[in-house]
Design a protein around this motif. Structure first.
Motif, short mmCIF file in Angstrom:
data_model
loop_
_atom_site.label_atom_id
_atom_site.label_comp_id
_atom_site.label_asym_id
_atom_site.label_seq_id
_atom_site.Cartn_x
_atom_site.Cartn_y
_atom_site.Cartn_z
N ILE A 38 0.84 -1.20 0.00
CA ILE A 38 0.00 0.00 0.00
C ILE A 38 0.87 1.25 0.00
O ILE A 38 1.79 1.39 0.82
N VAL A 39 0.58 2.17 -0.90
CA VAL A 39 1.35 3.41 -1.00
C VAL A 39 1.07 4.30 0.21
O VAL A 39 -0.08 4.50 0.59
N LYS A 40 2.15 4.79 0.80
CA LYS A 40 2.02 5.72 1.93
C LYS A 40 2.73 7.02 1.57
O LYS A 40 3.73 7.02 0.86
N PHE A 75 3.96 0.25 -5.57
CA PHE A 75 4.18 -0.96 -6.36
C PHE A 75 4.40 -0.53 -7.80
O PHE A 75 3.48 -0.54 -8.62
N SER A 76 5.62 -0.11 -8.12
CA SER A 76 5.89 0.53 -9.41
C SER A 76 6.94 -0.17 -10.25
O SER A 76 7.11 0.17 -11.42
N ASP A 77 7.66 -1.16 -9.70
CA ASP A 77 8.67 -1.85 -10.48
C ASP A 77 7.99 -2.64 -11.60
O ASP A 77 7.14 -3.49 -11.35
N PRO A 78 8.34 -2.35 -12.89
CA PRO A 78 7.62 -2.98 -14.00
C PRO A 78 7.63 -4.50 -13.95
O PRO A 78 6.60 -5.13 -14.18
N GLU A 79 8.78 -5.10 -13.66
CA GLU A 79 8.83 -6.56 -13.68
C GLU A 79 7.90 -7.16 -12.63
O GLU A 79 7.19 -8.13 -12.89
N LEU A 80 7.89 -6.57 -11.42
CA LEU A 80 6.99 -7.07 -10.39
C LEU A 80 5.53 -6.85 -10.78
O LEU A 80 4.68 -7.71 -10.56
N ARG A 81 5.26 -5.69 -11.35
CA ARG A 81 3.87 -5.38 -11.74
C ARG A 81 3.36 -6.37 -12.78
O ARG A 81 2.24 -6.86 -12.68
N ARG A 99 4.61 -9.39 -13.50
CA ARG A 99 4.65 -10.76 -13.00
C ARG A 99 3.51 -11.02 -12.02
O ARG A 99 2.92 -12.11 -12.01
N MET A 100 3.22 -10.03 -11.18
CA MET A 100 2.14 -10.17 -10.20
C MET A 100 1.03 -9.19 -10.54
O MET A 100 0.73 -8.25 -9.78
N ARG A 101 0.41 -9.39 -11.71
CA ARG A 101 -0.62 -8.45 -12.17
C ARG A 101 -1.77 -8.37 -11.18
O ARG A 101 -2.40 -7.32 -11.03
N TYR A 102 -2.04 -9.46 -10.47
CA TYR A 102 -3.13 -9.46 -9.50
C TYR A 102 -2.90 -8.41 -8.41
O TYR A 102 -3.84 -7.76 -7.96
N VAL A 103 -1.64 -8.23 -7.99
CA VAL A 103 -1.33 -7.19 -7.01
C VAL A 103 -1.40 -5.82 -7.66
O VAL A 103 -1.93 -4.86 -7.08
N ASP A 104 -0.88 -5.72 -8.86
CA ASP A 104 -0.90 -4.46 -9.62
C ASP A 104 -2.33 -3.93 -9.74
O ASP A 104 -2.60 -2.74 -9.54
N LEU A 105 -3.27 -4.81 -10.05
CA LEU A 105 -4.66 -4.40 -10.22
C LEU A 105 -5.28 -3.94 -8.91
O LEU A 105 -6.15 -3.06 -8.90
N ILE A 106 -4.83 -4.52 -7.79
CA ILE A 106 -5.39 -4.14 -6.49
C ILE A 106 -4.92 -2.75 -6.08
O ILE A 106 -5.72 -1.92 -5.64
N VAL A 107 -3.62 -2.48 -6.23
CA VAL A 107 -3.06 -1.27 -5.62
C VAL A 107 -2.86 -0.12 -6.60
O VAL A 107 -2.58 1.00 -6.17
N ASN A 108 -2.99 -0.38 -7.90
CA ASN A 108 -2.83 0.69 -8.90
C ASN A 108 -4.12 0.80 -9.71
O ASN A 108 -4.26 0.15 -10.76
N PRO A 109 -5.08 1.60 -9.26
CA PRO A 109 -6.40 1.64 -9.91
C PRO A 109 -6.36 2.01 -11.39
O PRO A 109 -7.19 1.54 -12.16
N THR A 145 -4.70 4.17 -25.12
CA THR A 145 -4.62 4.37 -23.67
C THR A 145 -3.35 5.11 -23.26
O THR A 145 -3.05 5.23 -22.08
N ASP A 146 -2.58 5.59 -24.26
CA ASP A 146 -1.34 6.33 -24.00
C ASP A 146 -0.38 5.50 -23.16
O ASP A 146 0.24 6.00 -22.22
N SER A 147 -0.26 4.21 -23.51
CA SER A 147 0.66 3.31 -22.82
C SER A 147 1.93 3.16 -23.65
O SER A 147 1.86 2.98 -24.86
N THR A 148 3.08 3.22 -23.01
CA THR A 148 4.34 3.22 -23.74
C THR A 148 4.95 1.82 -23.90
O THR A 148 5.98 1.68 -24.55
N SER A 149 4.34 0.81 -23.29
CA SER A 149 4.86 -0.56 -23.39
C SER A 149 3.71 -1.52 -23.63
O SER A 149 2.64 -1.38 -23.03
N ILE A 150 3.95 -2.52 -24.49
CA ILE A 150 2.91 -3.51 -24.75
C ILE A 150 2.57 -4.30 -23.50
O ILE A 150 1.44 -4.77 -23.33
N GLN A 151 3.53 -4.41 -22.57
CA GLN A 151 3.26 -5.12 -21.32
C GLN A 151 2.21 -4.42 -20.48
O GLN A 151 1.58 -5.04 -19.61
N GLU A 152 2.00 -3.12 -20.73
CA GLU A 152 1.00 -2.37 -19.96
C GLU A 152 -0.42 -2.71 -20.38
O GLU A 152 -1.37 -2.42 -19.65
N VAL A 153 -0.60 -3.30 -21.58
CA VAL A 153 -1.95 -3.56 -22.08
C VAL A 153 -2.23 -5.06 -22.23
O VAL A 153 -3.26 -5.44 -22.77
#
Length: 509
Positions: free
Chosen positions: A148-150, A160-166, A168-178, A485-493
């Protein structure tokens, strides 16, 4: 997982899990929790004067909480956002037993746990819309800690901003990065908008094989597998083009498919080995008609997603309103590279590439040499939507020759912001010409081009039964989603992009 691998917080959560069980509370109950409202519906529809939303059943994750003696506040997050919940001990604990509040809620529940709340909406004394809990039920106990961001003194911590972690663990990415969820909602809307557009025109959505005996329809390296029962090699589809055109031969006027394609190639910010492509084929049309069809489609998608046709993409303001510029490929090379390559043979093109300092290899034929010049000198200038048209025949083995110049083909690609997002032809329906061009691809294979096409004799046979004049279009959904969606990496979509296995998951030799 060994208990020794767990950190202190994870050990504490497992201890809390056992205490819940000891209290007779199922941390993962099986029965339905009947949700009848969402955070968005409450925020958009609550009216204090009407006294609506007075019998709410809502569920979500605990994202933060403030415990204040006999009363507490929880921030609850569901699929649509967050809403505050007011929890009062004597409201959720009837009678003398206050265990649910004093022990379960205050000590055994954690941020990230999923709970169900029944109650009513109201406005707090500070003016904040909230849900007053009449009951609370644990629906799922979490055993890992959310990042959780503080914020402290203007600085963000635990983001939770490291691309590889985001990725790899998309389920966490979706929870904490709306905002990530919003990107994928837009991606789905792109597909639904396209499907509606095609269906309105009366075209038929179909399915074609993913496992193919011959990987056809594109110039790419395939993934190879083996069918045990038939004892034959099979290939994961690199494109569905040749199967869709077989359906046009069979009598369908218009067919389309959203297909998963696979290409055993490099990975970068615009390429993933598994990707989604839409291809559509329409009888009795040509590539000129298809340009107008695509302009209308792309403009419609832009409006559906962003409510307007002009918006920023990767730092550039792009206008998606039709019409788009139409620029022949050889004219584009003349304009941006400063050379006229019309009529050049392979040796002359090699010299031109050397003069322009473009790296090339011996396996490259005329088509790839021209493509290398275009890619290096032209693509970066194609910011506003532009149709590059009339490709040399060597670059387009499945395309009808140009009606005015047989050295060219009736093909276009749509470029936006320097990237190709659509590829279309007046389809080649001359079976003799098609077979000759397949043979030309075999010559490229013999030179070492591992992306050259295979010969598909059954497809040639289909053409011999007669395919009407047809226009075909392919659009990469991932790249289109990046753009819109103005995304700069295919991994973002892509929900779960391809990645190297984690070290702990690799098989031991």
């Amino acid at each position: 997982m060994e208990m020794t691998d767990l950190n202190e917080q994870e050990l504490n959560r497992r201890a809390a899990l056992q205490q819940l069980k000891d209290l007779g509370i199922d941390p993962y109950p099986a029965e339905e929790f009947p949700v009848n409202a969402t955070s968005k519906e409450i925020k958009e529809g609550y009216d204090a004067d009407k006294g609506n939303f007075n019998d709410i059943s809502i569920a979500g994750r605990i994202m933060s909480r403030r415990i204040m003696g006999a009363a507490s506040f929880v921030e609850l997050q569901d699929e649509h956002g967050k809403i505050q919940v007011y929890i009062k001990r004597d409201e959720i604990c009837e009678g003398e037993d206050k265990t649910l509040y004093n022990t379960v809620f205050k000590k055994l529940l954690d941020i990230g746990d999923i709970i169900g709340i029944k109650g009513f909406a109201f406005i707090t004394q500070t003016g904040q819309l909230s849900v007053h809990a009449k009951s609370l039920k644990l629906l799922s106990k979490t055993l890992r800690v959310l990042p959780i961001v503080k914020e402290k003194e203007g600085e963000l911590y635990d983001a939770f901003s490291d691309p590889e972690l985001r990725y790899r663990m998309r389920y966490v990415d979706l929870i904490v990065n709306p905002h990530v969820r919003d990107t994928f909602i837009k991606r789905t809307k792109i597909v639904s908008t396209m499907r509606d557009y095609f269906n309105e025109h009366g075209y038929l959505e179909v399915e074609t094989p993913i496992l193919q005996p011959i990987p056809g329809g594109a110039a790419a390296r395939p993934f190879v597998t083996h069918h045990n029962a038939l004892d034959i090699p099979l290939y994961l589809r690199i494109a569905n083009e040749l199967y869709l055109k077989r359906l046009i031969v069979g009598g369908f006027t218009g067919v389309y498919e959203f297909s998963k394609n696979f290409r055993n190639e490099g990975m970068d910010r615009t390429h993933n080995p598994e990707f989604t492509c839409m291809e559509i084929y329409i009888a009795y049309k040509d590539y000129i008609w298809m340009m107008e069809f695509v302009e209308q489609l792309v403009e419609r998608i832009a409006i559906a997603l962003n409510g307007k046709t002009k918006f920023d993409v990767w730092g550039n303001e792009i206008e998606f309103k039709k019409p788009y510029r139409r620029l022949p490929m050889l004219e584009a090379i003349k304009e941006y590279a400063g050379v006229d390559i019309s009529g050049m043979n392979e040796a002359q093109l090699r010299k031109t590439c050397d003069d322009l300092n473009i790296p090339i290899s011996p396996s490259m034929g005329v088509g790839k040499l021209i493509d290398a010049i275009f890619s290096e000198y032209c693509e970066k200038h194609l910011i506003q939507p532009t149709f590059i048209t009339d490709y040399p025949v060597e670059m387009s083995p499945l395309t009808k020759r140009h009606r005015k110049d047989p050295a060219l083909t009736e093909r276009f690609e749509l470029f936006v912001n320097g990237k190709e997002v659509a590829n279309a032809y007046s389809e080649l329906n001359d079976p003799i010409d098609q077979l000759d061009r397949f043979h030309d691809q075999i010559k490229l294979q013999e030179k070492g081009d591992d992306e050259a096409m295979f010969i598909d004799l059954d497809f040639v046979r289909a053409l011999e039964y007669g395919m009407p004049p047809t226009s075909g279009l392919g659009m990469g959904i991932d790249r289109l989603a990046m753009l819109m969606t103005d995304s700069t990496s295919i991994q973002e979509v892509i929900f779960f992009p391809q990645m190297r296995p984690e070290a702990s998951h690799k098989k031991t030799e």
